[in-house]
Motif scaffolding. Structure first.
Motif, PDB file in Angstrom:
ATOM      1  N   ARG A 115     134.262   3.437   7.140  1.00 50.02           N
ATOM      2  CA  ARG A 115     135.329   3.626   6.152  1.00 50.02           C
ATOM      3  C   ARG A 115     134.826   4.467   4.982  1.00 50.02           C
ATOM      4  O   ARG A 115     135.534   5.346   4.478  1.00 50.02           O
ATOM      5  N   ALA A 116     133.598   4.202   4.552  1.00 46.53           N
ATOM      6  CA  ALA A 116     133.011   4.973   3.457  1.00 46.53           C
ATOM      7  C   ALA A 116     132.817   6.428   3.866  1.00 46.53           C
ATOM      8  O   ALA A 116     133.047   7.347   3.067  1.00 46.53           O
ATOM      9  N   SER A 117     132.397   6.627   5.112  1.00 46.83           N
ATOM     10  CA  SER A 117     132.210   7.987   5.616  1.00 46.83           C
ATOM     11  C   SER A 117     133.535   8.744   5.645  1.00 46.83           C
ATOM     12  O   SER A 117     133.604   9.925   5.270  1.00 46.83           O
ATOM     13  N   GLN A 118     134.601   8.072   6.074  1.00 48.95           N
ATOM     14  CA  GLN A 118     135.915   8.712   6.096  1.00 48.95           C
ATOM     15  C   GLN A 118     136.387   9.018   4.684  1.00 48.95           C
ATOM     16  O   GLN A 118     137.012  10.056   4.434  1.00 48.95           O
ATOM     17  N   MET A 119     136.075   8.134   3.735  1.00 49.96           N
ATOM     18  CA  MET A 119     136.442   8.380   2.345  1.00 49.96           C
ATOM     19  C   MET A 119     135.768   9.649   1.820  1.00 49.96           C
ATOM     20  O   MET A 119     136.373  10.454   1.109  1.00 49.96           O
ATOM     21  N   MET A 120     134.525   9.861   2.203  1.00 51.08           N
ATOM     22  CA  MET A 120     133.794  11.044   1.747  1.00 51.08           C
ATOM     23  C   MET A 120     134.380  12.333   2.311  1.00 51.08           C
ATOM     24  O   MET A 120     134.189  13.413   1.746  1.00 51.08           O
ATOM     25  N   ALA A 121     135.116  12.235   3.412  1.00 45.77           N
ATOM     26  CA  ALA A 121     135.759  13.427   3.978  1.00 45.77           C
ATOM     27  C   ALA A 121     136.755  14.035   2.994  1.00 45.77           C
ATOM     28  O   ALA A 121     137.056  15.229   3.066  1.00 45.77           O
ATOM     29  N   ASN A 122     137.266  13.213   2.063  1.00 46.09           N
ATOM     30  CA  ASN A 122     138.161  13.726   1.024  1.00 46.09           C
ATOM     31  C   ASN A 122     137.487  14.834   0.228  1.00 46.09           C
ATOM     32  O   ASN A 122     138.136  15.811  -0.166  1.00 46.09           O
ATOM     33  N   PHE A 123     136.201  14.681  -0.030  1.00 39.79           N
ATOM     34  CA  PHE A 123     135.498  15.612  -0.903  1.00 39.79           C
ATOM     35  C   PHE A 123     134.972  16.836  -0.154  1.00 39.79           C
ATOM     36  O   PHE A 123     134.416  17.740  -0.770  1.00 39.79           O
ATOM     37  N   ARG A 124     135.201  16.867   1.158  1.00 35.42           N
ATOM     38  CA  ARG A 124     134.994  18.085   1.953  1.00 35.42           C
ATOM     39  C   ARG A 124     136.353  18.689   2.308  1.00 35.42           C
ATOM     40  O   ARG A 124     136.428  19.635   3.069  1.00 35.42           O
ATOM     41  N   PHE A 125     137.399  18.094   1.744  1.00 33.96           N
ATOM     42  CA  PHE A 125     138.773  18.560   1.949  1.00 33.96           C
ATOM     43  C   PHE A 125     139.155  18.524   3.425  1.00 33.96           C
ATOM     44  O   PHE A 125     139.921  19.351   3.901  1.00 33.96           O
ATOM     45  N   PHE A 126     138.571  17.542   4.135  1.00 33.27           N
ATOM     46  CA  PHE A 126     138.839  17.353   5.562  1.00 33.27           C
ATOM     47  C   PHE A 126     138.557  18.635   6.345  1.00 33.27           C
ATOM     48  O   PHE A 126     139.217  18.936   7.337  1.00 33.27           O
TER      49      PHE A 126
END
Length: 224
Positions: A115-126
């Motif tokens: 879940r934390a890893s998916q949250m970080m995808a926000n900051f790579r703009f998916f």
């Protein structure tokens, strides 16, 4: 006129929050066309308070690296105060959206690491090839923010009409000081949201679900 309404309905119904993208860049002229149409959004006293910075190519990746590093080392300081809470139907819709995403990606409710890893995808703009940073004028307060929200909505619809997918990202604005410093944005410009955009990977699990919308009776009262 009915044909116009039907065409607009189809575009709006096709639009969704895209969370996985192809590497293909959007042409500069298409970006300009999208912004020009979004600028037709109605505003209080015709103020038109919005402004935006759009990244492309390697600049999107450089910005994403900076933001990802910031997200792991600093606390959030948004220009706009986060909601104090979500309750009732608002909380139910918020949870449902999150559950749909995690289920689509095969992430268990108790898997905090994924879940934390998916949250970080926000900051790579998916992995979108572009991100737009949308700002509004501080002195115009909530009315300026309201007008700019209209621009944001129209941007996403205009983009879809061009075949371009989008996702609005409040998470990016949580690190407003870092974003402001990176792009040298003056203090009178409040960072309202970010919009990642490009061409969606339609076969990616993150793009396989659609959120439910409120029924008409939840939002409309006609008084005769």
């Amino acid at each position: 006129m009915q044909d116009n309404f039907s065409a607009l309905t189809a575009i709006i119904n096709e639009r969704y929050s895209c969370r996985a993208y192809l590497k293909k860049q959007v042409a500069d002229q298409d970006i300009k066309d999208i912004v020009e149409l979004a600028c037709r959004a109605p505003t209080w006293c015709n103020a038109q308070p919005w402004g935006l910075i759009v990244t492309k190519g390697q600049e999107t990746k450089r910005f994403g690296k900076m933001l990802s590093k910031t997200a792991t080392s600093q606390k959030m300081e948004p220009d706009f105060v986060w909601p104090t809470q979500y309750s009732g139907a608002f909380q139910e819709r918020r949870r449902e959206c999150g559950y749909q995403l995690y289920e689509a990606l095969g992430i268990a409710k108790d898997d905090r690491e994924k879940r934390a890893s998916q949250m970080m995808a926000n900051f790579r703009f998916f992995d979108a090839p572009h991100v737009a940073i949308i700002t509004t004028e501080a002195e115009l307060g909530p009315y300026g923010a309201m007008d700019t929200a209209g621009f944001i909505s129209l941007f996403t619809i205009a983009a879809k009409a061009k075949g371009v997918d989008t996702v609005a990202q409040a998470s990016v604005t949580g690190f407003a000081p870092a974003v402001r410093k990176y792009f040298d944005i003056p203090n009178n410009r409040l960072i309202q949201t970010a919009i990642a955009f490009g061409y969606g990977k339609f076969d990616h699990p993150a793009n396989s679900f659609r959120t439910n919308k409120a029924v008409l009776s939840d939002v409309l009262r006609i008084i005769k």
